[in-house]
Scaffold this active site. Structure first.
Site, PDB file in Angstrom:
ATOM      1  N   ASP A 133      -0.633   2.531  -3.121  1.00 11.17           N
ATOM      2  CA  ASP A 133      -1.223   1.824  -3.626  1.00 11.17           C
ATOM      3  C   ASP A 133      -2.488   2.269  -3.671  1.00 11.17           C
ATOM      4  O   ASP A 133      -3.384   1.185  -4.860  1.00 11.17           O
ATOM      5  CB  ASP A 133      -2.135   0.206  -2.839  1.00 11.17           C
ATOM      6  CG  ASP A 133      -0.316  -0.206  -2.266  1.00 11.17           C
ATOM      7  OD1 ASP A 133       0.249  -0.452  -2.895  1.00 11.17           O
ATOM      8  OD2 ASP A 133       0.222  -0.688  -0.882  1.00 11.17           O
ATOM      9  N   HIS A 179       0.188   5.976   6.558  1.00 10.28           N
ATOM     10  CA  HIS A 179       1.425   5.411   5.610  1.00 10.28           C
ATOM     11  C   HIS A 179       2.176   5.544   6.441  1.00 10.28           C
ATOM     12  O   HIS A 179       2.273   6.457   7.492  1.00 10.28           O
ATOM     13  CB  HIS A 179       2.682   6.112   4.922  1.00 10.28           C
ATOM     14  CG  HIS A 179       3.391   4.929   3.723  1.00 10.28           C
ATOM     15  ND1 HIS A 179       4.390   5.066   4.526  1.00 10.28           N
ATOM     16  CD2 HIS A 179       3.425   4.004   3.102  1.00 10.28           C
ATOM     17  CE1 HIS A 179       5.369   4.354   4.156  1.00 10.28           C
ATOM     18  NE2 HIS A 179       4.586   3.761   3.283  1.00 10.28           N
TER      19      HIS A 179
HETATM   20  N1  ACO Z   1      -7.844   4.610   6.950  1.00  5.76           N
HETATM   21  C1  ACO Z   1      -8.481   5.378   8.373  1.00  5.76           C
HETATM   22  N2  ACO Z   1      -8.041   5.170   9.375  1.00  5.76           N
HETATM   23  C2  ACO Z   1      -6.344   5.351   9.349  1.00  5.76           C
HETATM   24  C3  ACO Z   1      -6.464   4.888   8.092  1.00  5.76           C
HETATM   25  C4  ACO Z   1      -6.630   4.353   7.201  1.00  5.76           C
HETATM   26  N3  ACO Z   1      -6.233   3.579   6.310  1.00  5.76           N
HETATM   27  N4  ACO Z   1      -4.964   4.401   8.933  1.00  5.76           N
HETATM   28  C5  ACO Z   1      -4.197   4.751   9.298  1.00  5.76           C
HETATM   29  N5  ACO Z   1      -5.448   5.660  10.523  1.00  5.76           N
HETATM   30  C6  ACO Z   1      -5.760   6.081  11.276  1.00  5.76           C
HETATM   31  C7  ACO Z   1      -5.985   4.993  12.404  1.00  5.76           C
HETATM   32  O1  ACO Z   1      -7.905   4.254  12.953  1.00  5.76           O
HETATM   33  C8  ACO Z   1      -5.165   6.086  13.880  1.00  5.76           C
HETATM   34  O2  ACO Z   1      -6.473   6.700  13.911  1.00  5.76           O
HETATM   35  P1  ACO Z   1      -6.038   7.376  15.569  1.00  5.76           P
HETATM   36  O3  ACO Z   1      -5.107   8.334  15.979  1.00  5.76           O
HETATM   37  O4  ACO Z   1      -7.608   7.481  16.134  1.00  5.76           O
HETATM   38  O5  ACO Z   1      -6.456   6.030  16.701  1.00  5.76           O
HETATM   39  C9  ACO Z   1      -4.718   6.880  13.063  1.00  5.76           C
HETATM   40  O6  ACO Z   1      -5.176   7.252  11.542  1.00  5.76           O
HETATM   41  C10 ACO Z   1      -2.525   6.652  12.883  1.00  5.76           C
HETATM   42  O7  ACO Z   1      -3.186   5.132  12.330  1.00  5.76           O
HETATM   43  P2  ACO Z   1      -1.713   4.192  12.979  1.00  5.76           P
HETATM   44  O8  ACO Z   1      -2.343   3.338  12.674  1.00  5.76           O
HETATM   45  O9  ACO Z   1      -0.666   4.696  13.990  1.00  5.76           O
HETATM   46  O10 ACO Z   1      -0.508   4.569  11.852  1.00  5.76           O
HETATM   47  P3  ACO Z   1       0.673   3.474  11.208  1.00  5.76           P
HETATM   48  O11 ACO Z   1       1.547   4.477  10.509  1.00  5.76           O
HETATM   49  O12 ACO Z   1       0.757   2.451  12.030  1.00  5.76           O
HETATM   50  O13 ACO Z   1      -0.056   2.748  10.216  1.00  5.76           O
HETATM   51  C11 ACO Z   1      -0.536   1.833   7.292  1.00  5.76           C
HETATM   52  C12 ACO Z   1      -0.040   2.430   8.990  1.00  5.76           C
HETATM   53  C13 ACO Z   1      -0.577   0.253   8.074  1.00  5.76           C
HETATM   54  C14 ACO Z   1      -0.246   1.600   6.102  1.00  5.76           C
HETATM   55  C15 ACO Z   1      -1.965   1.998   8.027  1.00  5.76           C
HETATM   56  O14 ACO Z   1      -1.932   3.551   7.302  1.00  5.76           O
HETATM   57  C16 ACO Z   1      -2.963   1.211   6.999  1.00  5.76           C
HETATM   58  O15 ACO Z   1      -3.366   0.185   7.910  1.00  5.76           O
HETATM   59  N6  ACO Z   1      -3.597   2.016   5.975  1.00  5.76           N
HETATM   60  C17 ACO Z   1      -3.866   1.404   5.036  1.00  5.76           C
HETATM   61  C18 ACO Z   1      -3.335   0.219   4.420  1.00  5.76           C
HETATM   62  C19 ACO Z   1      -2.742   0.651   3.641  1.00  5.76           C
HETATM   63  O16 ACO Z   1      -3.090   1.097   2.631  1.00  5.76           O
HETATM   64  N7  ACO Z   1      -1.347   0.066   2.817  1.00  5.76           N
HETATM   65  C20 ACO Z   1      -0.664   0.556   2.404  1.00  5.76           C
HETATM   66  C21 ACO Z   1       1.217   0.918   3.001  1.00  5.76           C
HETATM   67  S1  ACO Z   1       2.154   1.157   1.526  1.00  5.76           S
HETATM   68  C22 ACO Z   1       3.003  -0.008   1.761  1.00  5.76           C
HETATM   69  O17 ACO Z   1       3.310  -1.052   2.182  1.00  5.76           O
HETATM   70  C23 ACO Z   1       3.969  -0.071  -0.382  1.00  5.76           C
END
Ligand code: ACO
Length: 427
Positions: free
Chosen positions: A361, A303
């Site tokens: 979720d 998140h």
């Molecule tokens: N699975 C695996 N790796 C992940 C995930 C995940 N779900 N989420 C983040 N990471 C990793 C990224 O690859 C990144 O790794 P790195 O440092 O090696 O490059 C690191 O964790 C940081 O991630 P960011 O993308 O910078 O985090 P950001 O805050 O931009 O993303 C987001 C947040 C979009 C919610 C992301 O975690 C994601 O895509 N999750 C899956 C989708 C999801 O469940 N969304 C629901 C959000 S809650 C809602 O809307 C109610």
């Protein structure tokens, strides 16, 4: 004395006031940055930018805290109900018994749609995605309710808010029925908000729907858990659309469009698809290896704000148990996969290091699926529940005297000025 932050830039030193909220980090008031220094800040994704002042919702992502008007989400989810939470968000306080009765009644009295609205649905392809119908149908409300479009009149703003909260379940249920090729079911005033919605979705003319109280409670809780979430992408979209003076129905339609994306409201659909793809717990190690290779993400994990367990996910897991038990699916293989996957991820260095925890979720998809909803409806239910948050944030913005049209700037990296070249002389 007011605290100041000092910025040294070229040969200049400029000071900015430090503003303090009741909770959360201090903010630097940089409104004069451009006029004083001729520079902008650069913050794509708004990771360090407070775009507004708000008294609705507070999140401490490191501690996993979510408060609505000060009340913790787990208390609201276990002790309150959705209509009461709507009152809290929209009006600022939990209602007295008399206020609750009046508020609930006004919502109940606005659930019907104009008869002409039925024809509007018929314009969509028979297999249209219900979110496509939602974006169009909610925007179209502004073509039906001209008497509540004056955004400068607080009475009209309130009527629009009530109309949106009241009509959203009717529109969502109709989007579902249309998608399923079944006739629309009208709202019933003797049912509560969640019961009425379930009946509008699942009753058919040949057989009425007897609402299971466990499912109605879970539905109500899912609505509470999704009611508001600070300045997330769709809420910021609603505020940005509203900042230009657009009417509330158009603004909420903009919010629905933003919510549709898989990184936001579409994530529970993706999370359930992922669990189905994994299929059985023995496939988890192979799946986790793919996540670490960055071939795909673990949906329902991570998140932007929570770097700890999403407090909504804990309550959601409880509801998942209750619904699966009530529907005789305690041994649902997807639930087994979800629980095992969560255990594996929470103990894996890759996820620990990146502070990736289950979000709301992760368990909502399994729960909604057990309740009988197809995955295409998941984001619709989110939109329905979030409507109160969107409209409360919109109202708050409209009452804020410092409100201006939202107009971000940019770091321009395109070509510098050049002269037009006639086509015959190009290439
Ligand atoms: N699975 C695996 N790796 C992940 C995930 C995940 N779900 N989420 C983040 N990471 C990793 C990224 O690859 C990144 O790794 P790195 O440092 O090696 O490059 C690191 O964790 C940081 O991630 P960011 O993308 O910078 O985090 P950001 O805050 O931009 O993303 C987001 C947040 C979009 C919610 C992301 O975690 C994601 O895509 N999750 C899956 C989708 C999801 O469940 N969304 C629901 C959000 S809650 C809602 O809307 C109610």
């Amino acid at each position: 004395m007011t605290e100041k932050a000092t910025l040294n830039i070229a040969d200049k030193t400029v000071e900015f006031p430090v503003l303090k909220g009741t909770l959360g980090p201090d903010v630097f008031d940089i409104r004069k940055l451009y006029s004083d220094t001729d520079t902008f800040t650069f913050d794509p994704g708004f990771t360090s930018t407070a775009a507004c002042e708000s008294g609705l919702t507070f999140i401490d992502g490191d501690k996993g805290i979510l408060l609505h008007r000060g009340y913790p989400i787990d208390q609201l989810a276990s002790k309150s109900n959705y209509v009461e939470v709507c009152h809290l968000l929209l009006r600022g306080e939990l209602p007295t018994a008399a206020q609750y009765e009046e508020f609930e009644r006004s919502i109940t009295m606005h659930t019907m749609l104009h008869q002409q609205f039925d024809r509007f649905f018929e314009g969509f392809r028979r297999d249209a995605h219900p979110m496509a119908i939602m974006v169009g149908a909610v925007g179209a409300l502004s073509a039906f309710y001209h008497d509540s479009l004056d955004i400068h009149d607080p009475v009209q703003r309130n009527i629009s808010a009530i109309r949106l909260i009241a009509k959203m379940p009717t529109i969502a249920a109709r989007a579902y029925k249309y998608h399923m090729g079944q006739p629309f079911i009208s709202p019933r005033n003797e049912l509560n908000y969640a019961e009425n919605f379930l009946r509008m979705c699942f009753a058919v003319p040949a057989e009425d729907y007897v609402v299971n109280p466990v499912l109605a409670k879970a539905m109500d809780r899912i609505f509470i858990l999704h009611a508001d979430h600070e300045q997330n992408a769709s809420t910021s979209t609603v505020r940005l659309a509203g900042s230009s003076g657009a009417n509330p129905f158009a603004c909420i339609a903009a919010g629905i469009a933003c919510l549709w994306g898989p990184s936001h409201g579409g994530a529970n659909e993706e999370a359930l698809n992922m669990l189905k793809e994994i299929g059985t717990p023995d496939k988890i190690p192979e799946f986790i290896a793919g996540v670490k290779d960055k071939r795909y993400k673990l949906m329902g994990f991570g998140h932007r704000v929570y770097k700890n367990y999403d407090p909504r996910a804990k309550v959601m897991q409880e509801s998942a148990h209750e619904v699966l038990a009530a529907t005789g699916r305690e041994n649902d293989p997807l639930f087994q996969v979800a629980k095992e996957l969560e255990k594996v991820a929470l103990n894996d260095e890759y996820f620990i290091e990146r502070k990736l925890f289950p979000n709301v979720d992760f368990y909502s998809g399994i729960t909604l699926s057990a309740m009988g909803f197809p995955t295409t409806m998941f984001t619709v239910l989110f939109a329905l529940a979030r409507t109160v948050g969107w409209i409360s944030q919109w109202q708050e913005m409209m009452e804020d005297p410092s409100q201006k049209i939202g107009r971000p700037r940019q770091l321009y990296t395109g070509p510098t000025e050049r002269d037009y070249v006639p086509m015959s002389k190009r290439g």
